[in-house]
Each structure stands twice: as structure tokens, then as C-alpha cells.
Design a protein around this motif. Structure first.
Motif, short mmCIF file in Angstrom:
data_model
loop_
_atom_site.label_atom_id
_atom_site.label_comp_id
_atom_site.label_asym_id
_atom_site.label_seq_id
_atom_site.Cartn_x
_atom_site.Cartn_y
_atom_site.Cartn_z
N ILE A 231 10.13 4.93 1.62
CA ILE A 231 10.89 5.44 2.77
C ILE A 231 10.44 4.68 4.01
O ILE A 231 9.23 4.53 4.25
CB ILE A 231 10.64 6.94 2.97
N ILE A 232 11.39 4.19 4.76
CA ILE A 232 11.08 3.51 6.02
C ILE A 232 11.46 4.49 7.14
O ILE A 232 12.62 4.92 7.24
CB ILE A 232 11.89 2.21 6.15
N ALA B 96 12.16 -7.75 13.33
CA ALA B 96 11.07 -8.47 12.66
C ALA B 96 10.33 -7.54 11.69
O ALA B 96 9.98 -7.94 10.58
CB ALA B 96 10.10 -9.04 13.69
N ALA B 97 10.12 -6.30 12.12
CA ALA B 97 9.42 -5.34 11.26
C ALA B 97 10.25 -5.06 10.00
O ALA B 97 9.72 -5.04 8.88
CB ALA B 97 9.14 -4.04 12.03
N ALA B 98 11.57 -4.86 10.18
CA ALA B 98 12.44 -4.58 9.03
C ALA B 98 12.43 -5.76 8.06
O ALA B 98 12.33 -5.57 6.84
CB ALA B 98 13.86 -4.29 9.52
N VAL C 131 16.14 4.83 4.76
CA VAL C 131 15.70 4.68 6.15
C VAL C 131 15.91 6.02 6.85
O VAL C 131 17.00 6.59 6.80
CB VAL C 131 16.48 3.57 6.87
N VAL C 132 14.83 6.51 7.47
CA VAL C 132 14.88 7.81 8.16
C VAL C 132 14.61 7.60 9.63
O VAL C 132 13.73 6.81 9.99
CB VAL C 132 13.80 8.76 7.56
N SER C 133 15.34 8.28 10.47
CA SER C 133 15.03 8.25 11.90
C SER C 133 14.18 9.47 12.22
O SER C 133 14.55 10.59 11.93
CB SER C 133 16.35 8.29 12.70
N HIS D 199 0.81 -1.23 0.00
CA HIS D 199 0.00 0.00 0.00
C HIS D 199 0.84 1.28 0.00
O HIS D 199 0.49 2.27 -0.62
CB HIS D 199 -0.90 -0.02 1.25
N ALA D 200 2.00 1.22 0.68
CA ALA D 200 2.62 2.47 1.12
C ALA D 200 3.79 2.96 0.27
O ALA D 200 4.54 2.18 -0.31
CB ALA D 200 3.11 2.30 2.55
N ASP D 201 3.94 4.30 0.23
CA ASP D 201 5.17 4.92 -0.25
C ASP D 201 6.06 5.19 0.96
O ASP D 201 7.28 5.29 0.84
CB ASP D 201 4.87 6.25 -0.94
N ILE D 202 5.40 5.36 2.10
CA ILE D 202 6.14 5.65 3.34
C ILE D 202 5.67 4.69 4.42
O ILE D 202 4.47 4.57 4.68
CB ILE D 202 5.91 7.11 3.79
N ILE D 203 6.63 4.02 5.05
CA ILE D 203 6.30 3.03 6.08
C ILE D 203 6.88 3.51 7.41
O ILE D 203 8.10 3.63 7.55
CB ILE D 203 6.89 1.65 5.72
#
Ligand code: NAD
Length: 446
Positions: free
Chosen positions: A115-116, A101-103, A150-152, A76-80
Motif C-alpha cells: 500500500i502506498i 520522483a518518490a512514486a 494508493v491511499v490518500s 522492507h515495507a508492506d506499507i510505504i
């Protein structure tokens, strides 16, 4: 934008709902299928003021859905956004198993440029670790062509005020080295940054540390004041006067200077310990923060010590009944993780006392945390908790406890003692009603 939020707890559900309020098309994903099933029936897994009506509204307009399937959520997503738990491991470090697990779940299903965004509170270096896990999964699917960043983006919301905090943040911390990812984050948060630019862009490592530093600083202020309150009690000062005296100094400021029964919750205790543990593995002695944790653990026993000392000359605590007002770690949440009330109840029960407890919101979570016991009676009102009790301990400063009927309290309590863990009351009012009154550091020890 199309967004999926992994983890539907205090942070994930609030973030997902608010992002859909801002116009995005959001899926909230949680592995807990029961939670997802209930969310689909508009039954929320947590209490947060205003959240239920916002969820209902967003579901109705079709901008918020729920799933337990990674395949659906990631497609579904562009951004998770990642908002899964990072609880404390046995050694004090952050347990990253849910993050891993999520990654992996994302990496197994990623099919387009994405983008995660890590919202969970994670140790320095976790964004890098997530990147490696996702790359590994893509490589094993021979899909290294799929680009991602990956963004914090640590979350600073407070339970009990979470929607307001999300919608009106003091600052938005973005940790990223990718210009395109920063640009997308800027667009997502533009509606919250209209008055002035709230984005603070830095490296992922600095962003990760910023979150820990923020919680560690707040916890430090509380432990500092709690330690001083013990000093004031012994030396004869009043910690409330001291609080006002230092808070007016603009270098110090007025916030987070309240002495009390210790801090709890799902963040401060575990985050302070995680930073101490991370320092240890880097060879850095985080002695200030280790002391912050020690002082807090001592402070969580202070109400029990005062109660035990009062009853020592009245036949001890065995067979006595203590009423407790407030179980949640703070007002307006049902979260009892590391709550001072639980530490107090456990000690009272081990000393042979019984408890009558009341909390306007958190009874169901406290029941689960305490397990089945006949020694704790959960009551449906503050005054019902006083019936047959010897003394009252106030642990959480809900608004409804602020101006109680002291004559009624005095008439209910056999031993007429009130232990105020939040310095909510004025001694004169209680003494006028014939009550013994004990507070935190306001001078009654001398
Ligand atoms: N609670 C707060 O006030 C607060 C504030 C700021 C930051 N944080 C941080 O945010 C993170 C989440 O905290 P919380 O209080 O919302 O946690 P929570 O325990 O309320 O919720 C976490 C959710 O993640 C789900 N989950 C676990 N593994 C999953 C996976 N692999 N995929 C999808 N879902 C999964 C769990 O079922 C649970 O519903 C933590 O790192 C916390 O430190 C919390």
C-alpha cells in the motif's frame, strides 16, 4: 507491520518515529544522504519537542532505521508512506516533482503486494497520478503482477506539537476505493482510535481536498481577524474584546481567532495559493482564498508600518537598531519558512536599520534563510538582543516572552518602544514602565 516512510522532514520523521513507537518496524528514507548520515548518528535535522528522545529509544530497540536507498526501503515495507515536500511552484501551484520522483522510485523497486499511503499535502487527483506512475514503472519492468493500492491519508499535525498531534489525532482521513487497503489502514491506526473510531473513509479526491480545505479554513479565520483588527484600529474598537465576543458563539468557536503579524509556515501560505491555482485551472474563481492570501501579505507588513511610522518623527529608521524576539513562524519549532519575522527583517534592512534578533530555537534556520549579512546580529538571550537597540518587536509568542521585566526593557531601549505583533502584553504594564506600546488592533490607533 513493516513500514517505510519516504521523506524525513517535519512530517516524515515524526510519522515514522510515532509509527515505530506504536510497534511497527519502520525505515525512514530520505534522498538527502547527509540527513540520513546524521540521523544514524542521532543528530536530528529538525527541532520538534520530544522527537530526539523518541528517535533514540526506537533506534535502540531496533524498530527504527534510516536509509537513502529506495531498493532497501521499498523491499522492507508492506506499507510505504509518502511524506516528501510539496513546495510552491513559481505559478502558485503545488510542485509535485518530489511526489513524482518518490512514486517512480517505489515503482522501480516494488516486488510484493503493498500500500502506498500519501501523507504529503497534494492536489486533488494526485493519488490517481501516483497510481499511474507506479503502474508505468511496473509495466516497464514487466511486473504488472505486483498488486498495490494508493491511499490518500493527509497529515494534520502542527509543528511544535507534532508528536502529540500524531498520537492523539482529532480524526484520521483515509481516501481509498480499495476495501483491503482501508482494512490495513484501520489496523495501523487502531492504537490511536481505541476510545472511538476516528477513521473517516472517503474517496482519494475528497481526502486530498479535505486537507486543503482544512488549512484554507484556518488561514481564512486568521486573515478575517487580521482584517477586522485593522478596522478596529481605525474605528476605535478592541479586536481582543471582539474575539471573545464572537468566540463564545458555539457556531464560531474560540480557536484560530487571534489577530497578529500574519500567518507563515510551510503550509498555510502555499496551500492557500495551491488551492487558488487549482481552482483557476478548473475555471473556478477562488476569490475568498485569493483575498485570504492578499490580506495575509498585507498583515505581514503591519509591524514594519508601525515601526516606520513611530520613527518617522525621530529621524527615520536609517541607523536605528531594532531588537526582534522570535524568528520561527510559531513557537517551539525551528521552521522559519514564510515567517513574518523574515518579512519584517528584510523591510527593516532595506530602510537602513539594523537588527538584533533572538529566538530560543530557530536561529540556525533563520541564519540560513537570511544569508550572510552584518546587519543582523543573532543573540543568545532575549535581553542580550535589547542591548543597544532603539525598539523591540515581538514577532513569535514563545512562553519565555510572556512576562518579561518591563523595567529592564525600558532601561535598555533608547527610544523605549515595544511593538507587540501577538497582543501578548497589557498596555498598562508597559506604560507604567515608561514604554511606548503598539499592538495589533486593540485601539491605540484612535
Ligand atoms: N510541516 C508541517 O507542519 C506539515 C503538516 C501537515 C502536512 N504537511 C505536508 O507534508 C509534506 C512534507 O512536509 P514537511 O514539512 O515534512 O517537508 P520537509 O521539507 O521538512 O521534508 C521533506 C523531505 O523529503 C525529502 N525528499 C524530497 N524528495 C524525496 C524523494 N523523492 N524521496 C525521499 N525523500 C525525499 C527531502 O529531502 C526532505 O527531507 C508536505 O506536503 C507538507 O505540505 C506538512
Amino acid at each position: 507491520m513493516r513500514i517505510t516512510v519516504l521523506g524525513s522532514g517535519y512530517v516524515g520523521l515524526v510519522a515514522g518515529t510515532c509509527l515505530s513507537v506504536l510497534g511497527n518496524d519502520v525505515i525512514c528514507l530520505d534522498l538527502d544522504e547527509l540527513k540520513i548520515e546524521k540521523l544514524r548518528q542521532a543528530v536530528l535535522p529538525i527541532y520538534e519537542p520530544g522527537l530526539d528522545s523518541n528517535v533514540a529509544e526506537m533506534v535502540k530497540v531496533g524498530r527504527l532505521r534510516f536509509t537513502s536507498k529506495y531498493e532497501e526501503g521499498v523491499a522492507h515495507a508492506d506499507i510505504i508512506f509518502v511524506a516528501v515536500g510539496t513546495p510552491q511552484a513559481k505559478n502558485g501551484a503545488a510542485d509535485l516533482s518530489f511526489i513524482r520522483a518518490a512514486a517512480a522510485g517505489v515503482g522501480r523497486h516494488l516486488v510484493k503486494k503493498s500500500i502506498i499511503v500519501i501523507k504529503s499535502t497534494v492536489p486533488v487527483g494526485t493519488a490517481h497520478m501516483v497510481k499511474e506512475i507506479v503502474e508505468g514503472e511496473l509495466a516497464s519492468r514487466q511486473r504488472t503482477d505486483v498488486q498495490f493500492a494508493v491511499v490518500s491519508n493527509p497529515e494534520f499535525l502542527r509543528e511544535g506539537n507534532a508528536i502529540q498531534d500524531f498520537m492523539r489525532p482529532d480524526r484520521i482521513v483515509i481516501g481509498s476505493d480499495d476495501a483491503w487497503a482501508v482494512e490495513i489502514m484501520r489496523r495501523i491506526y487502531a492504537p490511536l482510535s481505541r476510545n472511538h473510531d476516528k477513521l473517516l473513509v472517503m474517496s482519494p479526491r475528497s481526502a486530498e481536498l479535505t486537507k486543503y480545505a482544512s488549512n484554507a479554513m484556518l488561514a481564512t479565520r486568521i486573515s478575517f481577524m487580521n482584517e477586522l483588527s485593522r478596522f478596529a484600529e481605525a474605528a476605535g474598537g478592541n479586536i481582543e474584546d471582539v474575539r471573545r465576543g464572537i468566540g463564545e458563539d458555539s457556531r464560531i468557536g474560540r480557536h484560530f481567532l487571534y489577530a497578529g503579524a500574519g500567518y507563515g509556515g510551510s503550509c498555510f501560505p502555499k496551500d492557500v495559493r495551491a488551492l487558488v491555482s487549482a481552482g483557476r485551472s478548473l475555471g473556478i474563481d477562488m476569490s475568498i482564498l485569493a483575498a485570504v492570501d492578499t490580506v495575509n501579505n498585507q498583515q505581514k507588513t503591519i509591524l514594519f508600518e508601525k515601526i516606520a511610522s513611530f520613527f518617522a518623527s525621530r529621524g527615520g529608521l536609517k541607523g536605528k537598531t531594532i531588537a526582534i524576539w522570535g524568528l520561527a513562524f510559531k513557537p517551539d519549532t525551528d521552521d522559519v519558512r514564510e515567517a513574518p519575522s523574515l518579512a519584517l527583517i528584510e523591510r527593516l534592512l532595506s530602510a537602513g536599520a539594523q537588527v538584533r534578533a533572538y529566538d530560543p530555537i530557530a536561529v540556525h534556520t533563520a541564519k540560513t534563510a537570511l544569508g550572510s549579512t552584518d546587519l543582523v546580529t543573532f543573540c543568545s538571550s532575549a535581553y542580550e538582543a535589547l542591548a543597544g537597540a532603539d525598539a523591540l518587536a515581538l514577532v513569535t509568542e514563545y512562553r519565555e516572552f510572556r512576562t518579561p521585566d518591563f523595567d529592564r526593557i525600558a532601561a535598555s531601549l533608547t527610544e523605549k518602544a515595544v511593538f507587540d505583533g501577538r497582543n501578548l502584553y497589557a498596555r498598562a504594564d508597559l506604560e507604567a514602565a515608561g514604554l511606548h506600546y503598539f499592538d495589533i488592533g486593540r485601539g491605540n490607533g484612535v
